[in-house]
Design a protein around this motif. Structure first.
Motif, PDB file in Angstrom:
ATOM      1  N   LYS A 121      32.866  57.383  52.840  1.00 46.55           N
ATOM      2  CA  LYS A 121      33.322  56.258  53.649  1.00 46.55           C
ATOM      3  C   LYS A 121      34.310  55.458  52.824  1.00 46.55           C
ATOM      4  O   LYS A 121      34.041  55.143  51.668  1.00 46.55           O
ATOM      5  N   LYS A 122      35.455  55.113  53.383  1.00 50.41           N
ATOM      6  CA  LYS A 122      36.473  54.407  52.619  1.00 50.41           C
ATOM      7  C   LYS A 122      36.088  52.944  52.371  1.00 50.41           C
ATOM      8  O   LYS A 122      35.542  52.276  53.255  1.00 50.41           O
ATOM      9  N   ALA A 123      36.381  52.461  51.175  1.00 51.15           N
ATOM     10  CA  ALA A 123      36.184  51.056  50.832  1.00 51.15           C
ATOM     11  C   ALA A 123      37.430  50.267  51.236  1.00 51.15           C
ATOM     12  O   ALA A 123      38.555  50.708  50.998  1.00 51.15           O
ATOM     13  N   ILE A 124      37.211  49.109  51.843  1.00 53.70           N
ATOM     14  CA  ILE A 124      38.325  48.281  52.335  1.00 53.70           C
ATOM     15  C   ILE A 124      38.533  47.129  51.362  1.00 53.70           C
ATOM     16  O   ILE A 124      37.701  46.220  51.269  1.00 53.70           O
ATOM     17  N   VAL A 125      39.650  47.160  50.621  1.00 51.68           N
ATOM     18  CA  VAL A 125      39.837  46.217  49.530  1.00 51.68           C
ATOM     19  C   VAL A 125      41.016  45.275  49.766  1.00 51.68           C
ATOM     20  O   VAL A 125      41.995  45.623  50.424  1.00 51.68           O
ATOM     21  N   HIS A 126      40.888  44.076  49.202  1.00 57.25           N
ATOM     22  CA  HIS A 126      41.954  43.085  49.165  1.00 57.25           C
ATOM     23  C   HIS A 126      42.239  42.817  47.690  1.00 57.25           C
ATOM     24  O   HIS A 126      41.353  42.355  46.956  1.00 57.25           O
ATOM     25  N   ILE A 127      43.431  43.125  47.248  1.00 57.98           N
ATOM     26  CA  ILE A 127      43.799  42.937  45.853  1.00 57.98           C
ATOM     27  C   ILE A 127      44.192  41.480  45.623  1.00 57.98           C
ATOM     28  O   ILE A 127      45.120  40.966  46.251  1.00 57.98           O
ATOM     29  N   GLU A 128      43.460  40.810  44.728  1.00 53.43           N
ATOM     30  CA  GLU A 128      43.737  39.404  44.441  1.00 53.43           C
ATOM     31  C   GLU A 128      44.664  39.281  43.234  1.00 53.43           C
ATOM     32  O   GLU A 128      44.455  39.924  42.202  1.00 53.43           O
ATOM     33  N   ILE A 129      45.663  38.428  43.366  1.00 53.61           N
ATOM     34  CA  ILE A 129      46.649  38.207  42.324  1.00 53.61           C
ATOM     35  C   ILE A 129      46.431  36.846  41.667  1.00 53.61           C
ATOM     36  O   ILE A 129      46.205  35.847  42.349  1.00 53.61           O
ATOM     37  N   GLU A 130      46.501  36.811  40.356  1.00 53.67           N
ATOM     38  CA  GLU A 130      46.451  35.548  39.618  1.00 53.67           C
ATOM     39  C   GLU A 130      47.821  34.885  39.676  1.00 53.67           C
ATOM     40  O   GLU A 130      48.811  35.443  39.214  1.00 53.67           O
ATOM     41  N   THR A 131      47.867  33.692  40.280  1.00 50.00           N
ATOM     42  CA  THR A 131      49.154  32.992  40.390  1.00 50.00           C
ATOM     43  C   THR A 131      49.159  31.631  39.708  1.00 50.00           C
ATOM     44  O   THR A 131      50.199  30.960  39.685  1.00 50.00           O
ATOM     45  N   GLY A 132      48.020  31.213  39.172  1.00 52.99           N
ATOM     46  CA  GLY A 132      48.002  29.904  38.523  1.00 52.99           C
ATOM     47  C   GLY A 132      46.662  29.194  38.529  1.00 52.99           C
ATOM     48  O   GLY A 132      46.492  28.192  37.845  1.00 52.99           O
ATOM     49  N   MET A 133      45.702  29.698  39.292  1.00 60.78           N
ATOM     50  CA  MET A 133      44.368  29.118  39.278  1.00 60.78           C
ATOM     51  C   MET A 133      43.663  29.424  37.961  1.00 60.78           C
ATOM     52  O   MET A 133      42.819  28.650  37.494  1.00 60.78           O
ATOM     53  N   ASP A 155      42.346  58.417  49.474  1.00 53.53           N
ATOM     54  CA  ASP A 155      41.359  59.032  50.365  1.00 53.53           C
ATOM     55  C   ASP A 155      40.030  58.282  50.362  1.00 53.53           C
ATOM     56  O   ASP A 155      39.160  58.528  51.213  1.00 53.53           O
ATOM     57  N   SER A 156      39.870  57.325  49.410  1.00 54.15           N
ATOM     58  CA  SER A 156      38.609  56.565  49.335  1.00 54.15           C
ATOM     59  C   SER A 156      38.807  55.055  49.376  1.00 54.15           C
ATOM     60  O   SER A 156      37.841  54.302  49.495  1.00 54.15           O
ATOM     61  N   LEU A 157      40.073  54.611  49.287  1.00 52.75           N
ATOM     62  CA  LEU A 157      40.369  53.183  49.271  1.00 52.75           C
ATOM     63  C   LEU A 157      41.388  52.825  50.342  1.00 52.75           C
ATOM     64  O   LEU A 157      42.422  53.479  50.460  1.00 52.75           O
ATOM     65  N   ILE A 158      41.094  51.798  51.122  1.00 58.45           N
ATOM     66  CA  ILE A 158      42.055  51.247  52.076  1.00 58.45           C
ATOM     67  C   ILE A 158      42.582  49.941  51.491  1.00 58.45           C
ATOM     68  O   ILE A 158      41.833  48.992  51.275  1.00 58.45           O
ATOM     69  N   PHE A 159      43.887  49.924  51.221  1.00 61.21           N
ATOM     70  CA  PHE A 159      44.520  48.708  50.690  1.00 61.21           C
ATOM     71  C   PHE A 159      44.813  47.785  51.870  1.00 61.21           C
ATOM     72  O   PHE A 159      45.893  47.761  52.418  1.00 61.21           O
ATOM     73  N   LYS A 160      43.797  46.993  52.242  1.00 62.84           N
ATOM     74  CA  LYS A 160      43.882  46.173  53.444  1.00 62.84           C
ATOM     75  C   LYS A 160      44.664  44.882  53.221  1.00 62.84           C
ATOM     76  O   LYS A 160      45.474  44.475  54.062  1.00 62.84           O
ATOM     77  N   GLY A 161      44.405  44.209  52.100  1.00 59.06           N
ATOM     78  CA  GLY A 161      45.007  42.903  51.925  1.00 59.06           C
ATOM     79  C   GLY A 161      45.506  42.616  50.526  1.00 59.06           C
ATOM     80  O   GLY A 161      44.997  43.157  49.539  1.00 59.06           O
ATOM     81  N   LEU A 162      46.500  41.754  50.458  1.00 61.71           N
ATOM     82  CA  LEU A 162      46.991  41.195  49.197  1.00 61.71           C
ATOM     83  C   LEU A 162      46.761  39.697  49.290  1.00 61.71           C
ATOM     84  O   LEU A 162      47.136  39.066  50.296  1.00 61.71           O
ATOM     85  N   CYS A 163      46.159  39.096  48.271  1.00 58.41           N
ATOM     86  CA  CYS A 163      45.756  37.703  48.410  1.00 58.41           C
ATOM     87  C   CYS A 163      45.822  36.949  47.091  1.00 58.41           C
ATOM     88  O   CYS A 163      45.916  37.534  46.012  1.00 58.41           O
ATOM     89  N   THR A 164      45.768  35.641  47.202  1.00 57.65           N
ATOM     90  CA  THR A 164      45.659  34.752  46.055  1.00 57.65           C
ATOM     91  C   THR A 164      45.041  33.449  46.529  1.00 57.65           C
ATOM     92  O   THR A 164      44.764  33.261  47.726  1.00 57.65           O
ATOM     93  N   HIS A 165      44.805  32.548  45.589  1.00 54.02           N
ATOM     94  CA  HIS A 165      44.277  31.216  45.918  1.00 54.02           C
ATOM     95  C   HIS A 165      45.038  30.204  45.076  1.00 54.02           C
ATOM     96  O   HIS A 165      45.150  30.359  43.859  1.00 54.02           O
ATOM     97  N   TYR A 166      45.583  29.186  45.722  1.00 57.39           N
ATOM     98  CA  TYR A 166      46.430  28.220  45.031  1.00 57.39           C
ATOM     99  C   TYR A 166      45.623  27.108  44.374  1.00 57.39           C
ATOM    100  O   TYR A 166      44.620  26.646  44.922  1.00 57.39           O
ATOM    101  N   ALA A 167      46.088  26.684  43.236  1.00 60.14           N
ATOM    102  CA  ALA A 167      45.415  25.633  42.482  1.00 60.14           C
ATOM    103  C   ALA A 167      46.019  24.273  42.809  1.00 60.14           C
ATOM    104  O   ALA A 167      47.172  24.009  42.488  1.00 60.14           O
ATOM    105  N   GLY A 168      45.248  23.432  43.485  1.00 66.41           N
ATOM    106  CA  GLY A 168      45.680  22.048  43.678  1.00 66.41           C
ATOM    107  C   GLY A 168      46.506  21.764  44.904  1.00 66.41           C
ATOM    108  O   GLY A 168      47.224  20.759  44.947  1.00 66.41           O
ATOM    109  N   ALA A 169      46.417  22.600  45.941  1.00 60.37           N
ATOM    110  CA  ALA A 169      47.246  22.392  47.132  1.00 60.37           C
ATOM    111  C   ALA A 169      46.889  21.117  47.885  1.00 60.37           C
ATOM    112  O   ALA A 169      47.666  20.640  48.708  1.00 60.37           O
ATOM    113  N   GLU A 170      45.724  20.544  47.592  1.00 63.35           N
ATOM    114  CA  GLU A 170      45.283  19.343  48.308  1.00 63.35           C
ATOM    115  C   GLU A 170      45.929  18.064  47.795  1.00 63.35           C
ATOM    116  O   GLU A 170      45.720  16.991  48.376  1.00 63.35           O
TER     117      GLU A 170
END
Length: 383
Positions: A121-133, A155-170
């Motif tokens: 069964k394929k694993a559905i992954v979201h690759i997280e990028i370090e951008t400053g947090m 054949d075993s990995l689905i590259f579903k998402g690319l993501c990050t989380h911003y530091a201090g957007a508030e």
């Protein structure tokens, strides 16, 4: 399950918030309801059932335990995304049930691929990028190896998402820092595309970033605090209403916390109330004892100045908030009775104890206050 208080969640208020957010962010953009921290104290099981009924079909959680709670209620009707912790022992269940998850280290990616092959069964992954947090996420220098794995194990990995989380957007004080993070994230996105890896979904926005930096909305917005009717910070709220030239808050708080009067007692002038000598009655008083304390999430820092609504009147906490009880001054309410309704957070008649005012009294963030409310307090959905 406790019976000394109850949390009520307003379906109509939540629908109002979701309708507003969809209109603001665009109906084609996916809204992922962030329900980590027991749905910000609202109760995962009850909350996700309500949210699904209001049109939400994507949920983001912190760990595998929270994913299981959402799955137990909604099974395969929705998409579940784990943003944080999971153990290798969790991966077979996660992959088998199409649970999506962040990957921010090589070991997790390799383990996911190995287990996916084993269970076919394929694993559905979201690759997280370090951008400053500087918390979790791949550095650019690590991506060459990650790209190799994603291609080799397609054949075993689905590259579903690319993501990050911003530091201090508030906070506007972090404007240039966040702008730099946004630019860097897009550079990584283009770098992956050039290496023949294109994610299905690109996402980076929490509630604050989605308001302050519209470019971060991308394909999906991870909506946390705003869906519950609260703003990430006063700055974000002011920035929004000023940009739209409105005065009324478009969000509605969905939570109400209620209890009852457990007992009534007369106190003579000069006597102390509760533990120690933090409060001395300066006149003859009548107090009501409420069966709520810091064990339930009612902060000890509210001692001697918190407020509770009884009969539509604000009553001050007197003495120390203890583990299971709090005393309030009801001297001026002649008709107060045992088992009478008490509102700790919410409205009663024309008055309200808002999350904001509660936080002001206790020096807690709204996030902190909500997530500290005891999980054992029953949650009830109201219209």
């Amino acid at each position: 399950m406790q019976t000394n208080s109850i949390i009520e969640l307003s379906r109509s208020a939540y629908q109002n918030n979701i309708d507003f957010l969809k209109q603001l962010f665009g109906k084609k953009r996916i809204l992922s309801s962030v329900v980590k921290g027991n749905a910000y104290g609202h109760g995962i099981s009850e909350f996700v059932a309500m949210a699904y009924g209001c049109g939400i079909n994507h949920f983001s959680v912190f760990d595998a335990d929270e994913a299981r709670q959402v799955h137990a209620v909604l099974s395969d009707k929705v998409t579940i995304l784990i943003m944080g912790f999971l153990s290798e022992e969790d991966l077979p269940w996660i992959i088998e049930n199409d649970i999506e998850f962040f990957v921010f280290d090589k070991k997790r990616l390799v383990s996911a691929s190995r287990i996916a092959k084993k269970i076919h069964k394929k694993a559905i992954v979201h690759i997280e990028i370090e951008t400053g947090m500087n918390r979790t996420g791949f550095e650019k220098s690590e991506l060459k190896e990650i790209i190799t794995i994603l291609k080799k194990d397609a054949d075993s990995l689905i590259f579903k998402g690319l993501c990050t989380h911003y530091a201090g957007a508030e906070s506007i004080a972090n404007y240039y820092r966040v702008e730099k993070q946004i630019k860097y994230f897009e550079e990584i996105h283009q770098y992956l595309i050039k290496n023949e890896l294109k994610p299905e979904i690109v996402h980076s926005a929490c509630s604050a970033a989605a308001i302050m930096f519209p470019a971060t909305r991308m394909n999906l917005v991870r909506v946390g605090i705003m869906q519950y009717g609260l703003w990430p910070s006063q700055e974000v709220f002011v920035a929004y209403i000023n940009s739209k030239k409105i005065k009324q808050d478009p969000l509605r708080r969905i939570i109400t916390w209620k209890s009852t009067v457990m007992s009534l007692k007369k106190v003579k002038s000069g006597d102390f109330i509760g533990y120690g000598t933090s409060f001395m009655a300066k006149k003859n008083m009548k107090i009501a004892v409420i069966p709520i304390g810091y064990a339930h999430g009612y902060s000890r820092s509210l001692s001697n100045h918190g407020r509770i609504l009884i009969q539509g009147q604000r009553c001050m906490v007197v003495g120390l908030v203890t583990m299971n009880m709090v005393a309030v001054d009801v001297t001026d309410i002649n008709s107060v009775k045992k088992e009478e309704e008490v509102v700790l957070i919410g409205n009663q008649n024309d008055l309200a104890i808002t999350i904001a005012s509660f936080c002001d009294y206790s020096n807690q963030l709204n996030y902190e206050l909500l997530t500290r409310i005891s999980k054992t307090i029953p949650r009830k959905i109201t219209d």
